[in-house]
Design a protein around this motif. Sequence first.
Motif, short mmCIF file in Angstrom:
data_model
loop_
_atom_site.label_atom_id
_atom_site.label_comp_id
_atom_site.label_asym_id
_atom_site.label_seq_id
_atom_site.Cartn_x
_atom_site.Cartn_y
_atom_site.Cartn_z
N GLU A 1 0.46 20.80 -26.96
CA GLU A 1 -0.82 21.45 -26.69
C GLU A 1 -1.82 20.39 -26.27
OE1 GLU A 1 -2.24 23.74 -29.95
OE2 GLU A 1 -0.38 24.87 -30.20
N LEU A 2 -2.78 20.82 -25.49
CA LEU A 2 -3.81 19.90 -24.99
C LEU A 2 -5.13 20.65 -24.88
CD1 LEU A 2 -4.43 17.05 -23.76
CD2 LEU A 2 -3.96 18.09 -21.53
N THR A 3 -6.15 20.21 -25.61
CA THR A 3 -7.45 20.87 -25.55
C THR A 3 -8.57 19.83 -25.49
OG1 THR A 3 -7.60 20.96 -27.97
CG2 THR A 3 -6.68 22.88 -26.85
N LEU A 4 -9.70 20.27 -25.05
CA LEU A 4 -10.90 19.44 -24.98
C LEU A 4 -11.98 20.12 -25.82
CD1 LEU A 4 -12.02 16.87 -23.54
CD2 LEU A 4 -13.00 18.40 -21.84
N GLU A 5 -12.40 19.46 -26.89
CA GLU A 5 -13.30 20.08 -27.85
C GLU A 5 -14.61 19.30 -27.96
OE1 GLU A 5 -12.58 22.87 -29.17
OE2 GLU A 5 -10.42 23.01 -28.83
N ASP A 6 -15.70 20.05 -28.24
CA ASP A 6 -16.99 19.42 -28.45
C ASP A 6 -17.14 18.87 -29.87
OD1 ASP A 6 -18.37 19.48 -26.06
OD2 ASP A 6 -18.89 21.58 -26.28
N ALA A 7 -16.45 19.46 -30.83
CA ALA A 7 -16.59 19.07 -32.23
C ALA A 7 -15.39 18.23 -32.66
CB ALA A 7 -16.73 20.30 -33.12
N PRO B 1 -17.12 15.06 -25.31
CA PRO B 1 -16.06 15.83 -25.96
C PRO B 1 -14.90 14.94 -26.44
CG PRO B 1 -15.82 16.00 -23.62
CD PRO B 1 -17.08 15.21 -23.85
N PHE B 2 -13.91 15.60 -27.09
CA PHE B 2 -12.75 14.91 -27.64
C PHE B 2 -11.47 15.56 -27.11
CE2 PHE B 2 -16.25 14.95 -30.64
CZ PHE B 2 -16.46 13.60 -30.88
N ILE B 3 -10.56 14.73 -26.65
CA ILE B 3 -9.26 15.23 -26.20
C ILE B 3 -8.35 15.34 -27.42
CG2 ILE B 3 -7.25 14.79 -24.73
CD1 ILE B 3 -9.06 13.03 -22.99
N LYS C 1 -1.56 17.64 -29.15
CA LYS C 1 -0.62 18.01 -30.21
C LYS C 1 0.78 17.54 -29.83
CE LYS C 1 1.11 21.86 -33.04
NZ LYS C 1 2.51 21.42 -32.98
N LEU C 2 1.37 16.72 -30.71
CA LEU C 2 2.75 16.28 -30.55
C LEU C 2 3.56 16.92 -31.69
CD1 LEU C 2 2.03 12.48 -29.93
CD2 LEU C 2 2.36 14.26 -28.20
N ASP C 3 4.78 16.54 -31.82
CA ASP C 3 5.61 17.07 -32.89
C ASP C 3 5.15 16.50 -34.23
OD1 ASP C 3 7.63 18.34 -34.29
OD2 ASP C 3 9.10 16.75 -33.89
N GLU C 4 4.52 17.33 -35.07
CA GLU C 4 4.04 16.97 -36.40
C GLU C 4 2.96 15.88 -36.38
OE1 GLU C 4 7.36 15.94 -38.81
OE2 GLU C 4 8.19 17.96 -38.82
N LEU C 5 2.26 15.75 -35.27
CA LEU C 5 1.20 14.75 -35.17
C LEU C 5 0.20 15.14 -34.11
CD1 LEU C 5 0.17 11.84 -35.96
CD2 LEU C 5 1.49 11.02 -33.99
N TYR C 6 -1.06 14.88 -34.38
CA TYR C 6 -2.12 15.08 -33.39
C TYR C 6 -2.70 13.73 -33.01
CZ TYR C 6 -2.28 20.14 -34.14
OH TYR C 6 -1.96 21.48 -34.19
N VAL C 7 -3.06 13.61 -31.74
CA VAL C 7 -3.76 12.43 -31.25
C VAL C 7 -5.11 12.89 -30.73
CG1 VAL C 7 -3.79 10.56 -29.56
CG2 VAL C 7 -1.63 11.23 -30.63
N VAL C 8 -6.18 12.31 -31.26
CA VAL C 8 -7.54 12.67 -30.83
C VAL C 8 -8.15 11.44 -30.17
CG1 VAL C 8 -9.76 13.58 -31.55
CG2 VAL C 8 -7.69 14.22 -32.80
N TYR C 9 -8.64 11.63 -28.94
CA TYR C 9 -9.09 10.48 -28.14
C TYR C 9 -10.32 10.86 -27.32
CZ TYR C 9 -9.04 6.61 -24.82
OH TYR C 9 -9.40 5.52 -24.05
N ASP D 1 -17.99 7.12 -22.56
CA ASP D 1 -18.61 7.85 -21.46
C ASP D 1 -17.98 9.25 -21.39
OD1 ASP D 1 -19.66 8.83 -19.14
OD2 ASP D 1 -18.73 7.34 -17.82
N PRO D 2 -18.74 10.32 -21.67
CA PRO D 2 -18.18 11.67 -21.66
C PRO D 2 -17.53 12.05 -20.33
CG PRO D 2 -20.33 11.67 -22.71
CD PRO D 2 -20.15 10.32 -22.10
N ALA D 3 -18.09 11.59 -19.21
CA ALA D 3 -17.53 11.92 -17.90
C ALA D 3 -16.12 11.34 -17.77
CB ALA D 3 -18.43 11.38 -16.79
N ARG D 4 -15.93 10.12 -18.28
CA ARG D 4 -14.61 9.49 -18.23
C ARG D 4 -13.62 10.24 -19.11
NH1 ARG D 4 -10.41 7.72 -15.82
NH2 ARG D 4 -9.18 6.22 -17.03
N THR D 5 -14.08 10.77 -20.24
CA THR D 5 -13.22 11.57 -21.13
C THR D 5 -12.73 12.81 -20.40
OG1 THR D 5 -14.42 10.82 -23.10
CG2 THR D 5 -13.09 12.80 -23.33
#
Length: 468
Positions: A383-389, A427-429, A432-440, A444-448
């Motif tokens: 899964e891949l999402t872009l969140e404000d919180a 925002p934050f990327i 979701k990987l197998d049994e692990l999340y990576v938040v990055y 610079d928000p534009a670069r994110t």
Amino acid sequence: MDTLILLIPAIIVCAAVLALFWTQSKPKKGLLFGVTLPEAALDDPRLTALKKEYRKAYVRFAFAACAALVPLLALSDYFSLAFIYFFIWLGAVLASSTVPFKQFHHKATVLKRENGWFTGETRQVSIKKEIEHMTGLKPWSPYWFIVPALICVPLIIISLQNGDPLLRLTGAAALLMTGVTLLISITFTHGKPRAYSRNPVPNAAIQQAARRYWSMFWLTLAIFEVMNATIAYNVLSEGTMIGLGMWLGGIAMVSLAPLFGVFYVHNVIKDLEYRYGSTDGVSFEADNDMHWRHGLAYYNPDDSSVWVQKRIGGGMTFNLATKTGRRLHYGLFVIIAATLIPLMVNIVRADAHPPKLLIDDAGTVKIESSEYPYSFELSDVEELTLEDALPTGFRTNGMATSTYARGNFSLTDLGKAKLYVFKQAPPFIIIKLDELYVVYNEEDPARTRELYEELAEKTGISGENATE
């Protein structure tokens, strides 16, 4: 916010140190300023005057210590520098807190000897060998400055090949600093003698010791400055991205090293003045106080005990005349340094080198981080999402300040995760990987958002975008 957190333990330390030494202005069990005195002498007007001066000295100390905390507020945007400054401040406060006490301990000791205010058995303590040893000391030869000058040579050769006009002068500037340090050393070691005692014998001995110690210090400082210039050149020539504030703060902290060195050598010489300046250079009469240097450190070769009860404050202290006592005493400083130095280096690296997310042609995503590097395949993304919180949670093995979070975390709603985020830069990327999340995210928000779009395109997965 982080600097405010550091202020709390700083204020507690300052208050505790002040309370400890403030209580020494009142006689307790016959002790005043760490000096054993008979009951009849405690009301002497000269001691009463010393008590008043002593309290004023520690009021000034408290104001100076609190004023020295102000730079912590100025470093609010650079936690690594604030963290380092806090420990520099802590070391300086603990080291300097004994200075007024030692001064008044010495004055009380002189009064005790002049008036014969001894308690218990006394004996003549011979200091002839120590005085002879100090009298025979010679300052280190100025020719030793050839060593830092030779260390400058490779830096001069390398820097002259740099295209940047300022960096090209680095080696020459280091050599010039060596010359300046040499001139200062000669001034200290061959200048007008200073009077440390009214008696010519101990006065000459302390003068010779002072010249030796100052010559050692200035040579060491010259080598330190050359090494510092070399490190600075390597950092700048590699184009390392460090903010101006952080760079200037780093320079300021490195510049504190010479000040601490001057303070240390000055106090070593002052200790000699306290111990020998009021004597005739041959012997002096003493009671059991002789085993307590400045009323603080216990040194008794005739006592095999490693631990003894402190005179000042509660708890135990080491007998520095025993090998075990010395090893334990100085071993504590080694352990503290071995713990703090790597921690400080890691925090500086975290501030100076933020994580970078890179995607190579083989479909591997690499997060370059000084302490918590990680990589995974695009094909592993579920899964891949872009969140404000930013998801909430707690740190399990990582670094977290009010500005960033990096390393391993356990998030409330997601579970096991690796975070590489600037907290105040949504925002934050969320990957979701197998049994692990990576938040990055990037600072610079534009670069994110650009990284999110690239990941979404290459994985073919797209969640709901954060609001613009």
